[in-house]
Scaffold this motif. Structure first.
Motif, PDB file in Angstrom:
ATOM      1  N   UNK A  84     -62.640 -72.335  46.568  1.00 25.23           N
ATOM      2  CA  UNK A  84     -62.435 -70.952  47.000  1.00 25.23           C
ATOM      3  C   UNK A  84     -63.766 -70.284  47.331  1.00 25.23           C
ATOM      4  N   UNK A  85     -63.757 -69.485  48.390  1.00 25.24           N
ATOM      5  CA  UNK A  85     -64.947 -68.707  48.731  1.00 25.24           C
ATOM      6  C   UNK A  85     -65.024 -67.494  47.792  1.00 25.24           C
ATOM      7  N   UNK A  86     -66.137 -66.780  47.874  1.00 27.95           N
ATOM      8  CA  UNK A  86     -66.361 -65.702  46.903  1.00 27.95           C
ATOM      9  C   UNK A  86     -66.551 -64.362  47.600  1.00 27.95           C
ATOM     10  N   UNK A  87     -65.837 -63.343  47.124  1.00 26.40           N
ATOM     11  CA  UNK A  87     -66.144 -61.963  47.504  1.00 26.40           C
ATOM     12  C   UNK A  87     -67.007 -61.392  46.386  1.00 26.40           C
ATOM     13  N   UNK A  88     -68.232 -61.062  46.745  1.00 29.88           N
ATOM     14  CA  UNK A  88     -69.190 -60.613  45.737  1.00 29.88           C
ATOM     15  C   UNK A  88     -69.200 -59.095  45.618  1.00 29.88           C
ATOM     16  N   UNK A  89     -69.366 -58.610  44.395  1.00 25.80           N
ATOM     17  CA  UNK A  89     -69.551 -57.172  44.177  1.00 25.80           C
ATOM     18  C   UNK A  89     -71.053 -56.918  44.291  1.00 25.80           C
ATOM     19  N   UNK A  90     -71.510 -56.541  45.448  1.00 23.39           N
ATOM     20  CA  UNK A  90     -72.949 -56.318  45.614  1.00 23.39           C
ATOM     21  C   UNK A  90     -73.226 -54.832  45.770  1.00 23.39           C
ATOM     22  N   UNK A  91     -73.927 -54.231  44.803  1.00 24.83           N
ATOM     23  CA  UNK A  91     -74.178 -52.791  44.896  1.00 24.83           C
ATOM     24  C   UNK A  91     -75.197 -52.462  45.986  1.00 24.83           C
ATOM     25  N   UNK A  92     -75.228 -51.202  46.372  1.00 26.35           N
ATOM     26  CA  UNK A  92     -76.197 -50.740  47.365  1.00 26.35           C
ATOM     27  C   UNK A  92     -77.596 -50.743  46.763  1.00 26.35           C
ATOM     28  N   UNK A  93     -78.543 -51.224  47.537  1.00 22.48           N
ATOM     29  CA  UNK A  93     -79.941 -51.136  47.113  1.00 22.48           C
ATOM     30  C   UNK A  93     -80.773 -50.775  48.339  1.00 22.48           C
ATOM     31  N   UNK A  94     -81.630 -49.810  48.178  1.00 20.54           N
ATOM     32  CA  UNK A  94     -82.467 -49.357  49.301  1.00 20.54           C
ATOM     33  C   UNK A  94     -83.638 -50.293  49.532  1.00 20.54           C
ATOM     34  N   UNK A  95     -84.464 -49.991  50.525  1.00 15.49           N
ATOM     35  CA  UNK A  95     -85.612 -50.844  50.818  1.00 15.49           C
ATOM     36  C   UNK A  95     -86.691 -50.760  49.738  1.00 15.49           C
ATOM     37  N   UNK A  96     -87.626 -51.713  49.776  1.00 10.90           N
ATOM     38  CA  UNK A  96     -88.692 -51.749  48.770  1.00 10.90           C
ATOM     39  C   UNK A  96     -89.617 -50.541  48.928  1.00 10.90           C
ATOM     40  N   UNK A  97     -89.826 -50.124  50.156  1.00  8.72           N
ATOM     41  CA  UNK A  97     -90.738 -49.014  50.389  1.00  8.72           C
ATOM     42  C   UNK A  97     -90.035 -47.990  51.275  1.00  8.72           C
ATOM     43  N   UNK A  98     -89.333 -47.058  50.632  1.00  7.54           N
ATOM     44  CA  UNK A  98     -88.617 -46.030  51.393  1.00  7.54           C
ATOM     45  C   UNK A  98     -89.629 -44.970  51.839  1.00  7.54           C
ATOM     46  N   UNK A  99     -89.348 -44.279  52.948  1.00  7.00           N
ATOM     47  CA  UNK A  99     -90.275 -43.228  53.375  1.00  7.00           C
ATOM     48  C   UNK A  99     -90.343 -42.100  52.338  1.00  7.00           C
TER      49      UNK A  99
END
Lengths: 158, 751
Positions: free
Chosen positions: B618-633
């Protein structure tokens, strides 16, 4: 036997008048070609005259948008424009220093066939060899958004 | 005098042209390009992998045209059509070079090879096998990468085998492996002709994969009901054929993808039968969860909440999610905008989530499909295991059974392979700077320009106490400045070899001409070097790339990466074959993981889909939370800087800058600024603008347009004189180790 051709006389001597006429014709042809060369210079693109820096010679579109807006707009809306097949791919460089020979009307064999060889072969099979694709498939007006082949000539049956 | 009919007609045309305008056109038309014979090959540039016919006359390449039998059906983009001058560039290196007193001077092959071998041997003797490394390329042949990887991993017991695909495709690998268990796309280019919705995210397909864009545009033209959704903070040329262009705050795409999943479930557009049968739900800690848990997880990503994060109106998110789910066949395409991120693997997972949720997978036209940047990254490097944690054909170094399998295939004693994965790219060059790597072999790539935060790694390469050997074609490549030895390599069609493109298709580049000067094929250079380094000659019994290919087929045969049917003879005859291809009469595979299509699945398998990379299929649906970039403006650096390609140039420009047309089309890099931002700062087209990040600063000419959204600036990375990678950040994805080239904070000032 009388040889009338070029006024050669029976004795084999050539008369004065034919030479004068011939010389006159040569001068006329030379004059004509000189006139053509001066009136229609080799580099038709104004670019070569106006810009000193050859750095941006391939940015044809920027200048043609002002100089020949119709042609520029036709290209932009054509399939080639959408796919970004830029001017220099087919036309070369206005100063002739590019890898593609500079030509206002690109040569079918050296240019069009790079991408359209299969369709050209198909057409050749159907209608025999044609040196001009442009007469039926206008290069700059084959739009992707609107109906293809809008130029009336294309609708005519070959 | 032999005149063919075509030539006769051309001369006739030329002479009539001469009569008409007195000569000038006759010159152009008579530049004869009839050819003696055509040699089948693959384009040297992007990962589209277009078939190319190389026209040879008097043992010289005079022209190229598209291969009508390959997937590109005869079409080439502008780079591909103008390839010829690169082969004969005056910058070609034609003899081995050794650095003496700071200058590279010509040397014999023996001198160069012996020096390199002795330096590697010395380093291994003094500091152990982990003190040497190989840095390869997605432009090297499949055979070259396989061979180099074997020499280092099996011969020298050193796992420091990396390559620039780490900068380009590692997150896609991570995404595919975590979701489906096996790397590489499940669909193929055939899907483009069957799709009714294209979801293009983080890809400027038009400029980076022009022939794929051509296929999409042709599909759209053939059927006006086909929908194209382009999700990109820049309104690129790709957006010209889009029905909807979604611009968003850079780095917030994970939230948008989760919000789309939310809408799909909320509107009951999910394919419950598919995901209840073929999909596992898993949270970030790899715990099995339920569909109900997934719904609860997505409650943080309602379109209204995501509107605040991403700047995309909730209505637009609902609309694109509906189009995605309601179409009869949706194809997603993505590249570096998704991959070159600190959460690139997650972003890849989230795209697959949408496909698994809606069942848009494994049917003609319905597939997630990652595009690759280089002509042989997808193929040569990912498949043959040319990275520091991989062994050939999807095997992993850290798994003992995989190592044992390879030891047996390579004829090594059991448990003799080094069990510890080597340095990944950023760590490798960091180690080089710390003096931990003493000798480095670089093949066919230009890290002195292409690494992120490149100043730091240029310093590392400039260290006096390390030894860098380079196999390269052009003397003006930036990395040549740091090399102690340069081996001249045969270029593109000067030797035979195999490239593998985005769709698992492997095609052969035939040998069209002889290499100039003392250039040699890289396979021979590597074998010669390996033997001199003391590698057992039985490990490298190869005379040419065809021998290596046969061994690679053997090594891949017991795995789902089955190349057994892709023989050299078939490659010479056919224009590309897609693996898995288990037998010589197998036509190649269009769709993976589907019974009847994928030869890895038994014909009488009880279910339609089988994700055989996963233990329970079976393939996987992952629960991936939002994460912003390493260096946000922030307030000091208020703009976002992103980098990318322009259609005219490819990578570091070492090749495209040799073509006069392409060079003059974009002679230098520039900064693209939104017109509103430009107005605020009084910047006009052509003004000089200073870009400053926390790493470095540089002045670029401005191009003001509406391509970038306000708050975003774009700089292409091809220009060696305006090297934007001095400004980019080297933060990387903790999973795939791929750096975040695409986002860093910058401030801009008119100067």
């Amino acid at each position: 036997m009388k040889l009338g051709f070029l006024g050669a006389t029976e004795g084999g001597r050539i008369g004065k008048w034919p030479i004068i006429i011939l010389a006159g014709m040569v001068i006329a042809v030379v004059a004509f070609l000189t006139y053509i060369n001066v009136a229609f210079p080799r580099v038709k693109c104004e670019y070569a005259k106006h810009l000193k820096s050859p750095d941006t010679a391939s940015d044809c579109y920027a200048c043609h948008l002002k100089a020949t807006p119709k042609v520029a707009q036709d290209w932009y809306e054509s399939k080639h424009g959408v796919m970004l097949v830029k001017c220099f791919v087919c036309h070369g460089q206005p100063d002739g220093k590019g890898s593609v020979p500079y030509a206002v009307n690109p040569d079918v064999n050296t240019t069009c066939r790079k991408c359209h060889d299969p369709s050209i072969k198909k057409m050749e099979k159907k209608y025999g060899l044609k040196l001009e694709c442009n007469s039926c498939h206008p290069f700059h007006q084959n739009s992707i958004h609107h109906k293809a082949y809008v130029k009336p000539v294309a609708k005519r049956k070959i | 005098m032999d005149i063919t009919r075509r030539e006769f007609l051309k001369y006739t045309a030329a002479s009539s042209a001469f009569m008409a305008i007195g000569g000038p056109l006759a010159f152009a038309a008579s530049k004869d390009q009839t050819v003696d014979h055509w040699v089948k090959g693959v384009c040297r540039f992007c990962g589209t992998g277009c078939g190319v016919m190389v026209g040879v006359k008097n043992k010289k390449v005079v022209t190229v045209k598209g291969d009508p039998n390959n997937h590109n059906a005869g079409f080439l983009c502008l780079k591909g059509a103008l390839m010829t001058p690169i082969i004969y560039a005056k910058e070609r290196i034609t003899e081995p070079l050794i650095r003496k007193n700071g200058k590279l001077v010509p040397a014999t092959w023996d001198e160069a090879l012996n020096l390199t071998a002795s330096k590697f041997k010395e380093a291994i003797k003094k500091y152990g096998p982990t003190s040497v490394a190989y840095y390869g390329s997605g432009q090297a042949l499949t055979e070259e990468t396989y061979l180099a990887s074997k020499i280092f991993k099996a011969g020298l017991k050193c796992n420091n085998v990396e390559g620039n695909p780490r900068l380009c495709m590692a997150s896609a690998v991570g995404g595919y492996v975590t979701t489906y268990g096996k790397d590489e796309p499940c669909g193929s280019y055939d899907d483009i002709n069957a799709a009714t919705c294209f979801f293009i995210i983080g890809s400027n397909t038009s400029e980076c994969h022009p022939i794929i864009f051509k296929k999409i545009a042709a599909r759209k033209q053939a059927d006006p009901n086909v929908k194209v959704i382009v999700v990109d903070p820049r309104k690129t040329n790709t957006a010209r054929i889009a029905d909807i262009h979604v611009s968003f705050k850079p780095g917030t795409d994970l939230a948008i993808l989760n919000a789309m999943a939310y809408v799909i479930i909320e509107e009951e557009l999910d394919n419950y039968r598919f995901h209840s049968k073929y999909v596992n739900f898993m949270d970030n800690q790899k715990n099995k969860r339920t569909f109900e848990d997934y719904k609860k997880f997505l409650e943080d990503y309602t379109p209204e909440k995501v509107e605040k994060i991403s700047g995309v109106p909730a209505e637009t998110i609902r609309k694109i999610a509906k189009i995605f789910a309601e179409s009869s066949a949706t194809m997603s395409l993505w590249t570096m905008g998704i991959n070159q991120r600190i959460r690139g693997v997650w972003a890849n997972n989230l795209i697959s989530n949408l496909h698994l949720l809606t069942g848009h997978i494994g049917k003609p036209g319905a597939t997630p499909f990652s595009l690759t940047g280089q002509p042989n990254a997808c193929g040569g490097v990912r498949d043959t295991g040319g990275l520091s944690h991989l062994l050939p054909a999807g095997r992993l170094i850290k798994k003992r059974e995989h190592r044992n399998e390879m030891e047996e295939l390579w004829g090594l004693p059991k448990d003799s392979l080094n069990p510890k994965p080597g340095y990944h790219t950023v760590a490798l060059f960091k180690a080089l700077g710390e003096g931990k790597i003493k000798a480095l072999l670089i093949l066919c790539t230009n890290p002195a320009q292409s690494l992120p935060n490149v100043n730091k790694y240029r310093k590392a390469m400039a260290r006096k106490d390390n030894f860098i050997a380079l196999i390269e074609c052009f003397r003006d490549a930036e990395t040549v400045k740091f090399a102690d030895v340069v081996f001249p390599a045969a270029f593109w069609c000067e030797r035979e070899g195999v490239y593998g493109c985005s769709e698992r298709r492997y095609s052969l580049i035939g040998k069209a001409i002889d290499p100039p000067g003392k250039c040699r094929p890289t396979v021979n250079i590597l074998v010669d070097l390996a033997v001199r380094m003391g590698v057992d000659p039985k490990l490298v019994p190869f005379k040419n790339s065809a021998d290596v290919w046969d061994e690679w087929r053997k090594v891949a045969r017991p795995t789902p990466y089955n190349f057994w049917g892709i023989t050299r003879e078939r490659l010479r005859k056919e224009s590309g074959i897609r693996w898995p291809c288990p037998t010589e009469d197998h036509p190649g595979t269009r769709i993976r993981y589907v019974r009847g299509e994928d030869p890895n699945i038994p014909k009488d398998y009880k279910h339609k889909y089988f994700f055989y990379g996963k233990p329970d299929g079976k393939a996987v649906i992952w629960f991936r939370p939002y994460k912003g970039p390493a260096e946000a403006p922030d307030k000091d650096y208020p703009f976002v800087l992103t980098t990318g390609r322009v259609i005219d140039h490819w990578h570091t420009g070492t090749m495209t800058m040799k073509v006069p047309e392409l060079r003059r089309s974009f002679p230098n890099a520039y900064v693209e600024i939104n017109e509103k931002d430009a107005k605020k700062m009084g910047i006009q087209n052509g003004d000089r603008v200073l870009l400053e990040t926390r790493r470095d600063k540089m002045v670029f000419p401005a191009r003001v347009s509406d391509v970038c959204r306000p708050g975003l600036v774009f700089v292409p990375w091809f220009d060696v004189n305006l090297m934007i990678n001095k400004l980019t950040k080297d933060a990387f994805d903790p999973g795939s180790k791929q750096p975040e080239f695409k986002i860093c904070a910058v401030r801009i000032k008119k100067v």
